[in-house]
Scaffold this motif. Sequence first.
Motif: not given
Length: 105
Positions: A24-30
């Motif tokens: 869930x913390x993959x972030x905006x870039x991924x």
Amino acid sequence: NGEGRGPVTQVEPGVVGGGAARAMLMGQFLAKPVCHFLGYLYPAYQSYKAVKRNDPALHTQWLTFWIVSTYFSVVEVFGDTLLSWLPFYYEAKVALLVWLPTPDF
């Protein structure tokens, strides 16, 4: 009775929860490329297959997907600047794009 079955392994809840938290913390870039794949490429391929099969139920499912996806895209055009600041916005979007193509939707 577990006759004929292999050994049952139990998974610790912390292991599953930790993996889910990291995902869930993959972030905006991924999340953006994943959203584009799940939101456009995969559904386009499945829509193509549905047209080739000539199955009305699949046509209905994928037409519904594209309508909901279009409404979501229109909302995003106007609200993306604000929405992207919400915690877990892109992760929630990925979850929605994974859920929408399922037959249960």
